[in-house]
Design a protein around this motif. Structure first.
Motif, PDB file in Angstrom:
ATOM      1  N   LEU A 419       0.641  -1.160  -0.411  1.00 44.75           N
ATOM      2  CA  LEU A 419       0.138  -0.194  -0.039  1.00 44.75           C
ATOM      3  C   LEU A 419       1.000   1.257  -0.166  1.00 44.75           C
ATOM      4  O   LEU A 419       0.757   2.130  -1.002  1.00 44.75           O
ATOM      5  N   ILE A 420       1.967   1.266   0.647  1.00 46.38           N
ATOM      6  CA  ILE A 420       2.427   2.249   0.815  1.00 46.38           C
ATOM      7  C   ILE A 420       3.191   2.818  -0.133  1.00 46.38           C
ATOM      8  O   ILE A 420       3.573   4.319  -0.742  1.00 46.38           O
ATOM      9  N   VAL A 421       3.780   1.818  -1.157  1.00 45.82           N
ATOM     10  CA  VAL A 421       4.456   1.930  -2.456  1.00 45.82           C
ATOM     11  C   VAL A 421       3.716   2.532  -3.836  1.00 45.82           C
ATOM     12  O   VAL A 421       4.170   2.753  -4.386  1.00 45.82           O
ATOM     13  N   LEU A 422       2.584   1.767  -3.176  1.00 41.54           N
ATOM     14  CA  LEU A 422       1.246   2.524  -3.796  1.00 41.54           C
ATOM     15  C   LEU A 422       0.998   4.040  -3.912  1.00 41.54           C
ATOM     16  O   LEU A 422       1.102   5.145  -4.999  1.00 41.54           O
ATOM     17  N   LEU A 423       1.145   4.543  -2.761  1.00 36.20           N
ATOM     18  CA  LEU A 423       0.697   5.454  -2.587  1.00 36.20           C
ATOM     19  C   LEU A 423       2.237   6.102  -2.754  1.00 36.20           C
ATOM     20  O   LEU A 423       1.986   8.108  -2.916  1.00 36.20           O
ATOM     21  N   THR A 424       3.667   6.391  -2.576  1.00 33.67           N
ATOM     22  CA  THR A 424       3.665   7.135  -3.032  1.00 33.67           C
ATOM     23  C   THR A 424       4.339   7.240  -4.550  1.00 33.67           C
ATOM     24  O   THR A 424       4.875   7.818  -4.676  1.00 33.67           O
ATOM     25  N   TYR A 425       4.075   6.098  -5.558  1.00 29.71           N
ATOM     26  CA  TYR A 425       4.186   5.893  -6.992  1.00 29.71           C
ATOM     27  C   TYR A 425       3.302   6.629  -7.254  1.00 29.71           C
ATOM     28  O   TYR A 425       3.091   7.719  -8.893  1.00 29.71           O
ATOM     29  N   CYS A 426       1.790   6.476  -6.962  1.00 32.63           N
ATOM     30  CA  CYS A 426       0.644   6.701  -7.718  1.00 32.63           C
ATOM     31  C   CYS A 426       0.209   8.390  -7.174  1.00 32.63           C
ATOM     32  O   CYS A 426      -0.706   8.039  -6.248  1.00 32.63           O
ATOM     33  N   ARG A 427       0.638   9.390  -7.367  1.00 30.15           N
ATOM     34  CA  ARG A 427       0.190  10.464  -6.720  1.00 30.15           C
ATOM     35  C   ARG A 427      -1.219  10.767  -6.653  1.00 30.15           C
ATOM     36  O   ARG A 427      -1.111  11.700  -5.561  1.00 30.15           O
ATOM     37  N   ASN A 428      -1.750  10.923  -7.833  1.00 26.45           N
ATOM     38  CA  ASN A 428      -2.969  11.048  -7.973  1.00 26.45           C
ATOM     39  C   ASN A 428      -3.948  10.223  -7.659  1.00 26.45           C
ATOM     40  O   ASN A 428      -5.488  10.023  -7.521  1.00 26.45           O
ATOM     41  N   LEU A 429      -3.549   8.813  -7.154  1.00 20.69           N
ATOM     42  CA  LEU A 429      -4.703   7.504  -6.660  1.00 20.69           C
ATOM     43  C   LEU A 429      -5.733   8.586  -5.941  1.00 20.69           C
ATOM     44  O   LEU A 429      -5.942   8.975  -4.535  1.00 20.69           O
ATOM     45  N   ALA A 430      -6.887   8.290  -6.112  1.00 20.50           N
ATOM     46  CA  ALA A 430      -8.153   8.894  -5.068  1.00 20.50           C
ATOM     47  C   ALA A 430      -9.329   7.535  -4.930  1.00 20.50           C
ATOM     48  O   ALA A 430      -9.600   7.431  -3.688  1.00 20.50           O
ATOM     49  N   SER A 431      -9.077   6.291  -4.950  1.00 18.92           N
ATOM     50  CA  SER A 431      -9.699   5.255  -4.538  1.00 18.92           C
ATOM     51  C   SER A 431      -8.668   3.935  -4.955  1.00 18.92           C
ATOM     52  O   SER A 431      -8.252   3.762  -5.836  1.00 18.92           O
ATOM     53  N   LEU A 432      -9.259   3.128  -3.589  1.00 21.01           N
ATOM     54  CA  LEU A 432      -8.058   1.684  -3.861  1.00 21.01           C
ATOM     55  C   LEU A 432      -8.694   0.806  -2.741  1.00 21.01           C
ATOM     56  O   LEU A 432      -9.598   1.447  -1.575  1.00 21.01           O
ATOM     57  N   HIS A 433      -8.646  -0.193  -3.439  1.00 25.36           N
ATOM     58  CA  HIS A 433      -9.510  -1.799  -2.974  1.00 25.36           C
ATOM     59  C   HIS A 433      -7.716  -2.464  -2.931  1.00 25.36           C
ATOM     60  O   HIS A 433      -7.669  -2.749  -4.023  1.00 25.36           O
TER      61      HIS A 433
END
Length: 505
Positions: A419-433
Motif C-alpha cells: 500500500l505504501i509503495v502504491l501511494l508513493t508512486y501513484c500520487r493521484n490515487l483517489a480510490s483503492l481496493h
C-alpha cells in the motif's frame, strides 16, 4: 421545518437520493433487512405527509417505472383486465384521461435498466400480462381527446413484450434518446417488426441503442442503425462481418458493446472506428475472447471485459492478457476493467490468481488511469510485485485488485508496504481496493511523500489484521482523509479489528 425545504429544487435533489436507495442500498445496512422498494415507499410516504413535499416526491416517484403496471391501473378495470379478444369493454372518460396524464407526464424512464439477455424471465415476471397492456394502451389511443405520445417526457425505454410492440408508437416521442429492444419473434413472419423502422421516425434523436435480435435478423441491423444519424452508443449480440463493417464505418460512433451469445458467435476482422472511446465485451469465456479479438484492433480509451469463469482456464486468461497490448493502442487506453462473472449463480464460485508474469503484459499501457481487477486473486503477488505495478502505472487514480467477493485460497503475500509503495508512486490515487497481510508489523518511519489527501474510502476485502493500534497510526499518517474501511466478514475476529481501525480513524 426549515424554509429551505420549501424550495422545489432542494427537495427534488434530496428525494433523488431517496429513490436511489432501491438501486444501491447503503453499505452499512445488512442484506437480510434491505428492502428493494424502500426508496419508493419512502417517497410515497413523503408525498402524503406534507404539501411542500407532494409535488417533488410524486415527480421523483413516477420518473422511473419498471413497467406500465402503475399507469395502467390508474384506468378503470374494464380497460385493462385480461380478455380473450383485444376489444376494451369500457371506454376511457375525461376524468380517467386527466388522471393518466397527471402521472404519465412525470415518467422519464420505462423498463428495467439492468435487464440483460439472460435476465428476461425476471423482467417478464414483474410486468402485467401483455394482453392487458395492449388493451389499456389501445383504449387510451381511441379516446377522442388523446394526445400523443402518451409519455411525453420519456427519454429512456426498455422493451421486451412482443404482443404490445405495435403500441410503442403511442408511447414514444422525440425526447427519447436511449432505447433498448429485445426481439425474439421470427422477424420474417411477424408484422410487428415494422415497429423497428417506425421508431427511427418517432424517435429521431436516439443516441444510445441496445438491440438484441435473432441471428436470422442480424443482416437488417445495419439498415436500422443507419436510420439514427445521431447514434453514439450501440450494444448488440455478435454480428456478422458484413454488418460490423457497415457499423464501424459510421462517423461519430463513440461506444460499442458486443455480447457473445454462444460458441458459434462470429468473429470480427479489422479495425474499430477511430472515434470509438468505449469498447466492451460480454457473455464469453476467456478462450472465446481470444478467438474474437484475434484479428481485431482498436484505439479505445476505455475497455471492459466480463469473463465468464464457466469454461475459462488459467492458461486462457494468461493468453488473453498477453494479447491485449497487441490489439489495443497502448497510449490511448485510459480505463481497463476485467471482471470475472458467472451465468449459473449470482455469486462468483471461484476466482483465478494472477501472478506477475500474467500481469506484466498490461504494464505496457502506461497511460492507464483506472484499473479494475478486483475479482482476481492477488495473493501470489508480494511487495516487490506491487512496486512494479506502481512504477508501471504512475498515473492511475482508481486501482482495485484482489478484494472481490470470493475468498482467496491463501493469505496475501503482500503487506502494508504494498500500500505504501502504491501511494508513493501513484500520487493521484483517489480510490483503492487492495488485499494485503495486515498481521505483519507496519513500518514506523514513513516518508512524508507517501501522504495521500484524496483517499476517503479503502476496501481491504479478506485482509487479515493483528495490531489494530499500529495499523491505525500507519493509516492516519498515510491517508489523513480516510474515513471508511470496508472488509468482508470472513472472520468475526478480523472483521471486528477492521471496524476498530475505522473507529480510531
Amino acid at each position: 421545518m426549515s424554509r429551505c425545504l420549501f424550495l422545489y429544487e432542494i427537495t427534488s435533489h434530496i428525494f433523488t437520493f431517496v429513490r436511489q436507495l432501491d438501486e444501491k442500498p447503503p453499505d452499512d445496512v445488512e442484506p437480510i433487512i434491505r428492502d428493494q422498494a424502500i426508496g419508493r415507499r419512502t417517497l410515497a410516504s413523503l408525498a402524503r405527509t406534507c404539501r411542500a413535499f407532494h409535488k417533488p416526491a410524486v415527480a421523483i416517484l413516477w420518473a422511473k417505472l419498471d413497467n406500465l403496471d402503475p399507469l395502467i391501473k390508474l384506468l378503470p378495470r374494464g380497460a385493462w383486465t385480461e380478455r380473450r379478444w383485444r376489444i376494451p369493454r369500457k371506454r376511457i372518460k375525461e376524468r380517467h384521461w386527466l388522471t393518466f396524464c397527471k402521472y404519465a407526464s412525470h415518467v422519464r424512464s420505462l423498463g428495467v435498466p439492468d435487464t440483460t439477455i439472460y435476465g428476461l424471465s425476471q423482467y417478464n415476471a414483474t410486468t402485467a400480462h401483455a394482453l392487458s397492456q395492449y388493451n389499456a394502451i389501445t383504449a387510451l389511443a381511441r379516446y377522442t381527446k388523446a394526445e400523443f405520445p402518451l409519455l411525453p417526457n420519456l427519454t429512456h425505454l426498455v422493451w421486451t413484450d412482443r404482443p404490445t410492440a405495435p403500441t410503442l408508437k403511442y408511447l414514444v416521442g422525440e425526447r427519447v434518446t436511449d432505447v433498448t429492444l429485445f426481439v425474439f419473434w421470427p422477424p420474417q413472419d411477424s408484422p410487428d417488426v415494422a415497429i423497428l423502422s417506425e421508431l427511427s421516425t418517432l424517435c429521431p434523436n436516439v443516441s444510445t441503442l441496445a438491440l438484441f435480435v435473432p441471428p436470422t435478423f442480424s443482416q437488417q441491423v445495419a439498415a436500422i442503425v443507419q436510420r439514427w444519424p445521431k447514434l453514439r452508443s450501440f450494444s448488440s449480440l455478435a454480428l456478422p462481418q458484413t454488418v460490423m463493417d457497415q457499423l464501424t464505418s459510421r462517423r461519430g460512433l463513440e461506444s460499442l458493446s458486443i455480447e457473445l451469445d454462444n460458441t458459434a458467435s462470429p468473429v470480427y476482422i479489422g479495425s474499430l472506428p477511430a472515434t470509438l472511446r468505449t469498447f466492451s465485451l460480454d457473455g464469453g469465456s476467456a478462450g472465446r475472447y481470444v478467438r474474437y479479438l484475434h484479428k481485431a484492433y482498436g484505439f479505445p480509451e476505455s475497455f471492459t471485459l466480463k469473463v465468464y469463469v464457466d469454461g475459462s482456464t488459467t492458461e486462457d486468461i494468461m493468453e488473453l492478457l498477453c494479447m491485449l497490448p497487441e490489439h489495443l493502442d497502448q497510449t490511448a487506453l485510459r480505463e481497463l476493467s476485467i471482471k470475472l462473472v458467472t451465468s449459473s449463480s449470482p455469486e462468483l464460485p471461484r476466482t483465478f490468481p494472477l501472478e506477475l508474469q500474467a500481469l506484466s503484459p498490461l504494464f505496457t499501457f502506461r497511460s492507464l488511469r483506472i484499473v479494475d481487477l478486483d475479482t482476481f486473486d492477488s495473493g501470489e503477488l508480494d511487495d516487490t510485485a506491487f512496486s512494479d505495478i506502481a512504477r508501471s502505472w504512475p498515473a492511475i487514480t482508481h486501482f482495485a485488485f484482489g478484494t472481490g467477493s470470493v475468498k482467496p485460497c491463501t493469505k496475501p503475500r503482500a503487506t502494508v508496504n504494498a500500500l505504501i509503495v502504491l501511494l508513493t508512486y501513484c500520487r493521484n490515487l483517489a480510490s483503492l481496493h487492495l488485499a494485503f497481510d495486515g498481521t505483519a508489523t507496519p513500518p514506523v518511519e514513513l516518508p512524508a511523500t507517501t501522504m495521500n489527501m484524496r483517499i476517503t474510502r479503502l476496501q481491504v476485502g479478506y485482509s487479515p489484521i493483528r495490531d489494530v493500534a499500529a495499523i491505525s497510526r500507519c493509516f492516519a499518517r498515510l491517508m489523513p482523509k480516510l474515513r471508511k474501511i470496508t472488509a468482508y466478514r470472513f472472520s468475526v475476529e478480523h472483521y471486528g479489528r477492521w471496524a476498530a481501525v475505522q473507529g480510531m480513524l
